[in-house]
Design a protein around this motif. Structure first.
Motif, mmCIF file in Angstrom:
data_model
loop_
_atom_site.group_PDB
_atom_site.id
_atom_site.type_symbol
_atom_site.label_atom_id
_atom_site.label_comp_id
_atom_site.label_asym_id
_atom_site.label_seq_id
_atom_site.Cartn_x
_atom_site.Cartn_y
_atom_site.Cartn_z
ATOM 1 N N SER A 32 41.719 68.598 45.829
ATOM 2 C CA SER A 32 40.957 67.608 44.916
ATOM 3 C C SER A 32 39.741 68.007 45.134
ATOM 4 N N SER A 33 38.735 67.682 43.896
ATOM 5 C CA SER A 33 37.241 67.938 43.996
ATOM 6 C C SER A 33 36.471 66.518 44.195
ATOM 7 N N GLU A 34 37.662 65.560 44.339
ATOM 8 C CA GLU A 34 37.159 64.179 44.649
ATOM 9 C C GLU A 34 37.768 63.696 45.947
ATOM 10 N N THR A 35 37.435 62.929 46.917
ATOM 11 C CA THR A 35 38.156 62.529 47.818
ATOM 12 C C THR A 35 39.229 61.748 47.525
ATOM 13 N N LEU A 36 40.340 61.768 48.391
ATOM 14 C CA LEU A 36 41.437 60.860 48.182
ATOM 15 C C LEU A 36 41.122 59.269 48.290
ATOM 16 N N GLU A 37 40.226 59.095 48.947
ATOM 17 C CA GLU A 37 39.851 57.583 49.152
ATOM 18 C C GLU A 37 39.107 57.152 47.781
ATOM 19 N N ASP A 38 38.204 58.147 47.244
ATOM 20 C CA ASP A 38 37.688 57.640 45.983
ATOM 21 C C ASP A 38 38.544 57.476 44.770
ATOM 22 N N VAL A 39 39.512 58.577 44.833
ATOM 23 C CA VAL A 39 40.551 58.559 43.757
ATOM 24 C C VAL A 39 41.403 57.430 43.897
ATOM 25 N N ALA A 40 41.632 56.828 44.874
ATOM 26 C CA ALA A 40 42.566 55.580 45.265
ATOM 27 C C ALA A 40 41.610 54.433 44.622
ATOM 28 N N ALA A 41 40.561 54.365 44.590
ATOM 29 C CA ALA A 41 40.009 53.145 44.322
ATOM 30 C C ALA A 41 40.013 52.795 42.800
ATOM 31 N N VAL A 42 40.349 54.086 41.942
ATOM 32 C CA VAL A 42 40.577 54.058 40.470
ATOM 33 C C VAL A 42 42.056 54.142 40.098
ATOM 34 N N ALA A 43 42.849 54.696 40.829
ATOM 35 C CA ALA A 43 44.225 55.103 40.698
ATOM 36 C C ALA A 43 45.266 53.907 40.571
ATOM 37 N N GLY A 44 46.259 54.042 39.943
ATOM 38 C CA GLY A 44 47.391 53.023 39.888
ATOM 39 C C GLY A 44 48.024 52.994 41.147
ATOM 40 N N PRO A 45 48.943 52.138 41.322
ATOM 41 C CA PRO A 45 49.914 52.165 42.499
ATOM 42 C C PRO A 45 50.836 53.113 42.744
ATOM 43 N N ARG A 46 51.062 53.830 41.751
ATOM 44 C CA ARG A 46 52.180 54.973 41.942
ATOM 45 C C ARG A 46 51.368 56.249 42.005
ATOM 46 N N ARG A 47 50.758 56.486 43.346
ATOM 47 C CA ARG A 47 49.960 57.592 43.628
ATOM 48 C C ARG A 47 50.450 58.232 44.948
ATOM 49 N N TRP A 48 50.666 59.607 44.974
ATOM 50 C CA TRP A 48 51.088 60.355 45.998
ATOM 51 C C TRP A 48 50.243 61.381 46.506
ATOM 52 N N LEU A 49 50.173 61.737 47.467
ATOM 53 C CA LEU A 49 49.255 63.026 48.035
ATOM 54 C C LEU A 49 49.924 64.220 48.211
ATOM 55 N N GLN A 50 49.553 65.228 47.584
ATOM 56 C CA GLN A 50 50.202 66.610 48.046
ATOM 57 C C GLN A 50 49.426 67.224 49.183
ATOM 58 N N LEU A 51 50.086 67.903 50.181
ATOM 59 C CA LEU A 51 49.550 68.319 51.148
ATOM 60 C C LEU A 51 49.758 69.877 51.505
ATOM 61 N N TYR A 52 48.740 70.512 51.780
ATOM 62 C CA TYR A 52 49.091 71.904 52.237
ATOM 63 C C TYR A 52 48.583 71.769 54.041
ATOM 64 N N LEU A 53 49.579 72.085 54.762
ATOM 65 C CA LEU A 53 49.364 72.085 56.147
ATOM 66 C C LEU A 53 48.137 72.667 56.531
ATOM 67 N N GLN A 54 47.237 72.205 57.426
ATOM 68 C CA GLN A 54 46.012 72.727 57.822
ATOM 69 C C GLN A 54 46.286 73.683 59.041
ATOM 70 N N PRO A 55 45.078 74.421 59.410
ATOM 71 C CA PRO A 55 45.291 75.294 60.508
ATOM 72 C C PRO A 55 45.582 74.333 61.946
ATOM 73 N N GLN A 56 45.088 73.197 62.063
ATOM 74 C CA GLN A 56 45.270 72.531 63.204
ATOM 75 C C GLN A 56 45.933 71.136 62.752
ATOM 76 N N ARG A 57 47.170 70.885 63.686
ATOM 77 C CA ARG A 57 47.884 69.787 63.290
ATOM 78 C C ARG A 57 47.103 68.600 63.213
ATOM 79 N N ALA A 58 46.152 68.252 64.174
ATOM 80 C CA ALA A 58 45.468 67.265 64.228
ATOM 81 C C ALA A 58 44.669 66.926 62.909
ATOM 82 N N ASP A 59 44.259 68.042 62.037
ATOM 83 C CA ASP A 59 43.669 67.808 60.797
ATOM 84 C C ASP A 59 44.426 67.374 59.854
ATOM 85 N N THR A 60 45.780 67.874 59.827
ATOM 86 C CA THR A 60 46.910 67.703 58.791
ATOM 87 C C THR A 60 47.303 66.031 59.041
#
Length: 359
Positions: free
Chosen positions: A119-147
């Motif tokens: 997303s070109s906007e952060t998931l936090e900013d999107v959550a502030a205007v989104a409805g309750p039925r929101r999911w996050l799509q993930l790509y696993l990151q190079p470091q598990r800690a980042d995922t």
């Protein structure tokens, strides 16, 4: 990368095809190549659409279904209809408010939103205007800690499911993008990933493949969150069975909109075998090629729990901002309800049992 004066619904926009045509005229050619293009010769892109046209609807009549109830439930959450927004990267290519505009429109139409990691906007900013039925799509990151940090951010921001894309360890060969010379313009980035280690780039194919996710990674992710984890990109019945064994809460039959591997069969043709393998144990969603409410009905008649739509959302965004996104969703919702009524389906539970489909 588009003329942002367009924030009103054009008089001639009465179908998703109209929005696609108008978006092709208004988007910058490079943005159009990225948002509408596919892999290779774009054969799978074409097949995804054509698969719906090969199926015919066989109505039932005099069943008292003049009105249609499109409600359903997934993962304990009520949905007003089975049309979700698929994850698409970089909505700011289509509109300066990007995913904020998209999320606002989705909430207005009570549609489930799957926000892309890219997303070109952060998931936090999107959550502030989104409805309750929101999911996050993930790509696993190079470091598990980042995922894991992404997962914790999603949990804290009220996302209700994680959608792990499993069919794109590397990008497909996208000739149209390369011919157009596509590159992200200044000011548009993957906002969610700014603080994480980046994937290697510039010819590091071996490094990328070494980071490709495995079933072990899927089980690790599922073990690290209480959110339902949905696997996106399942096409083979055996992989569907492995998804159940791994603990996945749902799967999405998807070929990435034809953007990763060309000549993969259309998702609609592969859906029945996956549904048969799953036998109702977990929800099976699908995407790819949906442009009409009748397409939604056909997918559900073949066993889909719900569907996701991607490109038409950004076309609506490019043409008329959040109003365009809302209108695209409204068109699909209305067409779907009409198709239900005209085929004798009073509820979505009636669709698979109604003998709607014949070759």
């Amino acid at each position: 990368m588009t003329d942002q004066s367009h924030n009103e619904i054009p008089a001639g926009a009465v179908s998703l095809a109209d929005y696609e045509r108008l978006a092709s005229e208004r988007l910058h050619p490079k943005a159009w190549a990225f948002l509408s293009g596919g892999a290779g010769d774009e054969i799978t892109v074409r097949w995804n659409r054509e698969a719906f046209d090969r199926l015919q609807l066989l109505p039932r009549v005099l069943r008292g279904a003049a009105s249609a109830d499109s409600r359903l439930e997934m993962f304990g959450r009520a949905f007003s209809h089975p049309i979700l927004l698929a994850p698409v990267a970089y909505h700011r290519l289509a509109h300066p408010h990007g995913e904020l505009a998209t999320a606002t429109a989705a909430a207005a139409q009570e549609a489930g939103l799957v926000l892309s990691t890219l997303s070109s906007e952060t998931l936090e900013d999107v959550a502030a205007v989104a409805g309750p039925r929101r999911w996050l799509q993930l790509y696993l990151q190079p470091q598990r800690a980042d995922t894991l940090d992404l997962v914790r951010r999603a949990e804290a921001a009220g996302y209700e499911a994680l959608v792990l894309t499993v069919d794109a360890p590397i990008n497909g060969v996208r000739d149209r993008e390369r011919r157009a010379g596509f590159a992200l313009p200044n000011g548009i980035t993957a906002a969610n990933l700014a603080r994480y280690a980046q994937f290697p780039s510039g010819g590091a194919l071996e490094q990328l493949m070494a980071l490709a996710p495995t079933w072990e990674d899927v089980e690790w992710l599922i073990g690290e969150t209480t959110l339902p984890v949905v696997l996106k990109g399942i096409l083979h019945p055996d992989d569907a069975e492995l998804a159940v064994a791994s603990g996945a809460a749902g799967i999405i039959v998807s070929n990435h909109g034809g953007r990763t591997l060309d000549t993969v069969p259309p998702t609609l043709d592969l859906l029945p075998a996956v549904v048969s393998q799953i036998e109702g144990r977990i929800p099976v969603l699908m995407d790819g090629g949906i442009r009409r409410g009748t397409d939604v009905l056909k997918a559900m008649a073949l066993g889909a729990t719900a569907i996701l739509v991607g490109r038409p959302i950004v076309y609506g965004l490019a043409v008329a901002g959040p109003l365009g996104v809302a209108h695209v969703l409204r068109l699909l919702r209305d067409e779907f309800a009409i198709a239900m009524a005209l085929t004798g389906c009073a509820t979505v539970a009636d669709i698979p049992r109604a003998n709607l489909i014949r070759q």
